[in-house]
Design a protein around this motif. Structure first.
Motif, PDB file in Angstrom:
ATOM      1  N   PRO A  61       0.822  -1.231   0.000  1.00 15.23           N
ATOM      2  CA  PRO A  61       0.000   0.000   0.000  1.00 15.23           C
ATOM      3  C   PRO A  61       0.847   1.268   0.000  1.00 15.23           C
ATOM      4  O   PRO A  61       0.518   2.232  -0.694  1.00 15.23           O
ATOM      5  CB  PRO A  61      -0.817  -0.130   1.307  1.00 15.23           C
ATOM      6  N   ALA A 102      -4.418  -0.673  -9.790  1.00 12.30           N
ATOM      7  CA  ALA A 102      -4.764  -0.937  -8.392  1.00 12.30           C
ATOM      8  C   ALA A 102      -5.432  -2.297  -8.237  1.00 12.30           C
ATOM      9  O   ALA A 102      -5.225  -2.997  -7.244  1.00 12.30           O
ATOM     10  CB  ALA A 102      -5.672   0.159  -7.858  1.00 12.30           C
ATOM     11  N   THR A 103      -6.250  -2.686  -9.245  1.00 10.60           N
ATOM     12  CA  THR A 103      -6.906  -3.996  -9.199  1.00 10.60           C
ATOM     13  C   THR A 103      -5.888  -5.123  -9.279  1.00 10.60           C
ATOM     14  O   THR A 103      -5.975  -6.118  -8.544  1.00 10.60           O
ATOM     15  CB  THR A 103      -7.916  -4.129 -10.356  1.00 10.60           C
ATOM     16  N   THR A 106      -4.157  -5.204  -5.962  1.00 11.80           N
ATOM     17  CA  THR A 106      -5.066  -5.689  -4.923  1.00 11.80           C
ATOM     18  C   THR A 106      -5.223  -7.197  -4.994  1.00 11.80           C
ATOM     19  O   THR A 106      -5.183  -7.888  -3.959  1.00 11.80           O
ATOM     20  CB  THR A 106      -6.450  -5.015  -5.062  1.00 11.80           C
ATOM     21  N   SER A 109      -2.092  -8.754  -3.714  1.00  8.90           N
ATOM     22  CA  SER A 109      -1.995  -8.602  -2.263  1.00  8.90           C
ATOM     23  C   SER A 109      -2.957  -9.534  -1.534  1.00  8.90           C
ATOM     24  O   SER A 109      -2.613 -10.106  -0.484  1.00  8.90           O
ATOM     25  CB  SER A 109      -2.276  -7.144  -1.881  1.00  8.90           C
ATOM     26  N   THR A 275      -8.070  -8.703   4.279  1.00 11.78           N
ATOM     27  CA  THR A 275      -8.909  -8.206   3.191  1.00 11.78           C
ATOM     28  C   THR A 275      -8.959  -6.688   3.166  1.00 11.78           C
ATOM     29  O   THR A 275      -8.902  -6.080   2.091  1.00 11.78           O
ATOM     30  CB  THR A 275     -10.334  -8.769   3.321  1.00 11.78           C
ATOM     31  N   PRO A 278      -5.613  -4.784   1.497  1.00 15.13           N
ATOM     32  CA  PRO A 278      -5.546  -4.726   0.029  1.00 15.13           C
ATOM     33  C   PRO A 278      -6.626  -3.843  -0.600  1.00 15.13           C
ATOM     34  O   PRO A 278      -6.360  -3.137  -1.576  1.00 15.13           O
ATOM     35  CB  PRO A 278      -5.717  -6.197  -0.393  1.00 15.13           C
ATOM     36  N   ILE A 279      -7.855  -3.886  -0.037  1.00 14.14           N
ATOM     37  CA  ILE A 279      -8.939  -3.063  -0.579  1.00 14.14           C
ATOM     38  C   ILE A 279      -8.615  -1.578  -0.443  1.00 14.14           C
ATOM     39  O   ILE A 279      -9.065  -0.746  -1.246  1.00 14.14           O
ATOM     40  CB  ILE A 279     -10.272  -3.394   0.121  1.00 14.14           C
ATOM     41  N   SER A 281      -6.117  -0.181  -1.296  1.00 13.61           N
ATOM     42  CA  SER A 281      -5.363   0.271  -2.469  1.00 13.61           C
ATOM     43  C   SER A 281      -6.203   1.207  -3.339  1.00 13.61           C
ATOM     44  O   SER A 281      -5.685   2.195  -3.877  1.00 13.61           O
ATOM     45  CB  SER A 281      -4.906  -0.934  -3.294  1.00 13.61           C
ATOM     46  N   TYR A 282      -7.498   0.905  -3.500  1.00 16.99           N
ATOM     47  CA  TYR A 282      -8.384   1.766  -4.297  1.00 16.99           C
ATOM     48  C   TYR A 282      -8.528   3.141  -3.659  1.00 16.99           C
ATOM     49  O   TYR A 282      -8.471   4.171  -4.340  1.00 16.99           O
ATOM     50  CB  TYR A 282      -9.754   1.112  -4.448  1.00 16.99           C
ATOM     51  N   ASN A 340     -10.350   2.530   6.738  1.00 16.23           N
ATOM     52  CA  ASN A 340     -10.814   2.571   5.345  1.00 16.23           C
ATOM     53  C   ASN A 340     -12.053   3.455   5.191  1.00 16.23           C
ATOM     54  O   ASN A 340     -12.201   4.167   4.191  1.00 16.23           O
ATOM     55  CB  ASN A 340     -11.127   1.154   4.855  1.00 16.23           C
TER      56      ASN A 340
END
Length: 356
Positions: A61, A102-103, A106, A109, A275, A278-279, A281-282, A340
């Motif tokens: 990240p 990013a996908t 992710t 990751s 989880t 990694p999410i 990242s968006y 987040n």
């Protein structure tokens, strides 16, 4: 743009990893030199290979955030974004290659968090326990005291002391209930687990069976029996959750809940974090693009300083949420996702502001 973005990301990651390795070597060089039988190949193969896997995943990240700021700032300083804007390309369309990148990161990751890193951490932590940690730290992992466990809806066990290395312990008790009524109680002075046939050897044992009108007490010197647990089930430490792949961790949590273990939030925090991180990242991608989208006086340095400051705040909130989420009685899922949610609100605000 996607190609240049990914190249910048991997370049940033390759810069961070050697720095982490250099710091770790400086810290642990004395521990390595203390063991004459420890070879250079063993250090690299068992420790630093898995060290790189762990920290590469941890730094993803941060590397993504820095890479987006550097890449976007370069586009802005070269006035390429002005040309893109004049071509009537919207900010949302401009984000498309970033989100594709990013996908990819992710998904990588998530795969590493749930499966690769736990298996790698098991080898690395075993090396640390053997060659790096001192005896007092190792003993904390070896001995369990005053431990109780619910094996089934009606069966409970209690152990005064147990050595998970020698698989032996003292003052063992197993009780079987019918509702709230005690049906039988088995106690022994010494218990030993046999790995070969998964049986327990009891020494100086006594068994009391309770009937409606009388009790029956039998005893003996030695007996072999079977219980629905292993010495591994007696160790409940958050560090062990990092060594379990997610499918094994979920199974472990389900079994532990059935056995009446009171606080499993440290394990739930580890599971949810695999989880949520990694999410993120968006979210971090939107924030980084929005910060570096416009050309600033001071150039890349200003964008990078603001970005690293925000990343520091995110990591700080993440650590606080992990600690609070591990407290008994709280919703660990909510606490893990709080950073987040907060940064997601910031990302939404910056996104709509950048569209203008």
């Amino acid at each position: 743009m996607l190609k240049r973005f990914l190249v910048t990301f991997f370049f940033t990651l390759l810069i961070l990893i050697p720095i982490a390795i250099a710091i770790d070597i400086a810290e642990k060089i004395d521990n390595f030199l203390e063991h004459a039988d420890l070879t250079f190949y063993q250090i690299v193969d068992e420790y630093y290979t898995n060290f790189i896997i762990y920290y590469a995943n941890t730094f993803m990240p941060l590397a993504l955030f820095i890479a987006v700021i550097l890449f976007t700032s370069k586009l802005s300083n070269n006035t390429e974004i002005i040309a893109i804007t004049n071509a009537k390309i919207s900010f949302t369309r401009f984000l498309y290659p970033y989100f594709v990148g990013a996908t990819i990161i992710t998904m990588l990751s998530l795969l590493m968090n749930h499966f690769v890193v736990p298996s790698s951490s098991k080898i690395r932590k075993k090396f640390e326990q053997t060659y790096i940690k001192n005896r007092s730290q190792q003993n904390k992992l070896k001995f369990v005291s005053n431990f109780s466990l619910q094996l089934t809806d009606s069966t409970y066990i209690f152990i005064r002391n147990f050595n998970t290395t020698g698989n032996n312990g003292y003052d063992f008790t197993s009780e079987v209930y019918d509702g709230l009524k005690l049906k039988s109680k088995l106690a022994s002075d010494y218990i030993k687990y046999n790995k070969k046939d998964s049986t327990f050897h009891l020494t100086n044992w006594r068994k009391r069976i309770i009937y409606k009108d009388r009790d029956s007490i039998i005893s003996g010197n030695k007996i072999d029996t079977v219980f629905n647990f292993t010495p591994k089930d007696l160790i409940y430490q958050s560090a062990l959750s990092q060594e379990m792949p997610s499918d094994e961790l979920v199974k472990f949590i389900d079994i532990s809940k059935k056995r009446g273990v009171k606080n499993l939030n440290a394990y739930l925090v580890e599971l949810h974090k695999r989880t949520s991180l990694p999410i993120a990242s968006y979210i971090l991608t939107i924030i980084a693009v929005a910060l570096a989208f416009r050309k600033r006086r001071g150039g890349t340095g200003i964008n990078l300083a603001i970005g690293i400051g925000m990343m520091f705040i995110y990591v700080f909130l993440l650590k606080i949420s992990e600690v609070l989420g591990a407290v008994a009685g709280v919703d660990s899922l909510l606490y893990v996702w709080i950073p987040n949610f907060l940064f997601g609100c910031i990302a939404i605000y910056l996104y709509f502001n950048a569209r203008k």
